[in-house]
Design a protein around this motif. Sequence first.
Motif, PDB file in Angstrom:
ATOM      1  N   LEU A  81       0.879  -1.155   0.000  1.00  0.00           N
ATOM      2  CA  LEU A  81       0.000   0.000   0.000  1.00  0.00           C
ATOM      3  C   LEU A  81       0.923   1.212   0.000  1.00  0.00           C
ATOM      4  CD1 LEU A  81      -2.826   1.302   0.287  1.00  0.00           C
ATOM      5  CD2 LEU A  81      -2.524   1.134   2.767  1.00  0.00           C
ATOM      6  N   THR A  82       0.830   2.041  -1.061  1.00  0.00           N
ATOM      7  CA  THR A  82       1.779   3.152  -1.194  1.00  0.00           C
ATOM      8  C   THR A  82       1.163   4.513  -0.910  1.00  0.00           C
ATOM      9  OG1 THR A  82       1.350   3.249  -3.569  1.00  0.00           O
ATOM     10  CG2 THR A  82       3.236   1.906  -2.836  1.00  0.00           C
TER      11      THR A  82
ATOM     12  N   SER B 156       4.822   3.454   3.120  1.00  0.00           N
ATOM     13  CA  SER B 156       4.143   2.300   2.535  1.00  0.00           C
ATOM     14  C   SER B 156       4.018   1.203   3.593  1.00  0.00           C
ATOM     15  CB  SER B 156       4.914   1.767   1.323  1.00  0.00           C
ATOM     16  OG  SER B 156       6.162   1.236   1.715  1.00  0.00           O
ATOM     17  N   PHE B 157       3.127   0.262   3.308  1.00  0.00           N
ATOM     18  CA  PHE B 157       2.945  -0.908   4.160  1.00  0.00           C
ATOM     19  C   PHE B 157       2.930  -2.146   3.279  1.00  0.00           C
ATOM     20  CE2 PHE B 157       1.278   2.005   7.369  1.00  0.00           C
ATOM     21  CZ  PHE B 157       1.662   1.406   8.567  1.00  0.00           C
TER      22      PHE B 157
ATOM     23  N   LEU C 299      -3.100  -6.948   5.936  1.00  0.00           N
ATOM     24  CA  LEU C 299      -2.614  -5.708   6.529  1.00  0.00           C
ATOM     25  C   LEU C 299      -3.790  -5.138   7.301  1.00  0.00           C
ATOM     26  CD1 LEU C 299      -0.741  -3.268   6.944  1.00  0.00           C
ATOM     27  CD2 LEU C 299      -1.495  -2.436   4.689  1.00  0.00           C
ATOM     28  N   VAL C 300      -3.621  -4.991   8.611  1.00  0.00           N
ATOM     29  CA  VAL C 300      -4.718  -4.550   9.467  1.00  0.00           C
ATOM     30  C   VAL C 300      -4.428  -3.152  10.002  1.00  0.00           C
ATOM     31  CG1 VAL C 300      -6.044  -5.055  11.561  1.00  0.00           C
ATOM     32  CG2 VAL C 300      -5.216  -6.934  10.125  1.00  0.00           C
ATOM     33  N   PHE C 301      -5.387  -2.253   9.804  1.00  0.00           N
ATOM     34  CA  PHE C 301      -5.367  -0.924  10.404  1.00  0.00           C
ATOM     35  C   PHE C 301      -6.440  -0.948  11.481  1.00  0.00           C
ATOM     36  CE2 PHE C 301      -3.576  -0.093   6.216  1.00  0.00           C
ATOM     37  CZ  PHE C 301      -2.535   0.779   6.500  1.00  0.00           C
ATOM     38  N   ARG C 302      -6.038  -0.785  12.757  1.00  0.00           N
ATOM     39  CA  ARG C 302      -6.992  -0.849  13.868  1.00  0.00           C
ATOM     40  C   ARG C 302      -6.600   0.153  14.942  1.00  0.00           C
ATOM     41  NH1 ARG C 302      -4.175  -3.299  17.749  1.00  0.00           N
ATOM     42  NH2 ARG C 302      -2.599  -4.801  17.175  1.00  0.00           N
ATOM     43  N   SER C 303      -7.535   0.460  15.802  1.00  0.00           N
ATOM     44  CA  SER C 303      -7.285   1.375  16.900  1.00  0.00           C
ATOM     45  C   SER C 303      -6.155   0.835  17.772  1.00  0.00           C
ATOM     46  CB  SER C 303      -8.568   1.539  17.727  1.00  0.00           C
ATOM     47  OG  SER C 303      -8.363   2.457  18.761  1.00  0.00           O
TER      48      SER C 303
ATOM     49  N   THR D 150      -3.963   3.133  -3.100  1.00  0.00           N
ATOM     50  CA  THR D 150      -3.069   2.924  -4.237  1.00  0.00           C
ATOM     51  C   THR D 150      -1.967   1.958  -3.819  1.00  0.00           C
ATOM     52  OG1 THR D 150      -3.558   5.153  -5.015  1.00  0.00           O
ATOM     53  CG2 THR D 150      -1.607   4.084  -5.948  1.00  0.00           C
ATOM     54  N   PHE D 151      -1.667   1.017  -4.714  1.00  0.00           N
ATOM     55  CA  PHE D 151      -0.706  -0.049  -4.421  1.00  0.00           C
ATOM     56  C   PHE D 151       0.465  -0.011  -5.403  1.00  0.00           C
ATOM     57  CE2 PHE D 151      -4.950  -1.248  -3.164  1.00  0.00           C
ATOM     58  CZ  PHE D 151      -4.760  -1.641  -1.849  1.00  0.00           C
TER      59      PHE D 151
END
Length: 155
Positions: free
Chosen positions: A67-68, A93-94, A102-106, A131-132
């Motif tokens: 992920l860019t 990036s990730f 890929l986890v985005f969490r609190s 965007t990747f």
Amino acid sequence: MRRPAALTAGALAGALALTGCSGSGSGSGSEKAELSVSSPYMPQPVSADMAAGFLTITNKGGAGDKLTSVTSDVAGQVTMHSTTGGAMAEKSSFAIPAHGRLVFRSGGNHLMFEELKRAPKQGQKVTVKLTFATSGPLTVEMPVRPATYNPSTGH
């Protein structure tokens, strides 16, 4: 009656697994990232100029991706952050590993919507473009939840 069906299913699964491991370079779907997004949400912002966002990107493909960048019409910019040991750091990036997530969490990796152009309210949706590095972009509708929303309870 069930035994032959189970054996057939097992043989088929084994054949598919071997096919996925072949190094033929034929460009089959298993040799590229297959990305999808689940559980997107934005807690209603408590600040007039900043908000957070969370989601999960799953890669069912045989190749990794990155992920860019993230953009949204609701914010001047969207930055990506990691959190390790309570310390937050902006990332460019990730990585999204093959057959991984890929986890985005609190409390962990998260998106920061900065320079808000409008204050998203509970019940609205925010459009986000991901965007990747190698895959095509994904557009996600991120629902705005209560500021105290907990995805594990749904409240």
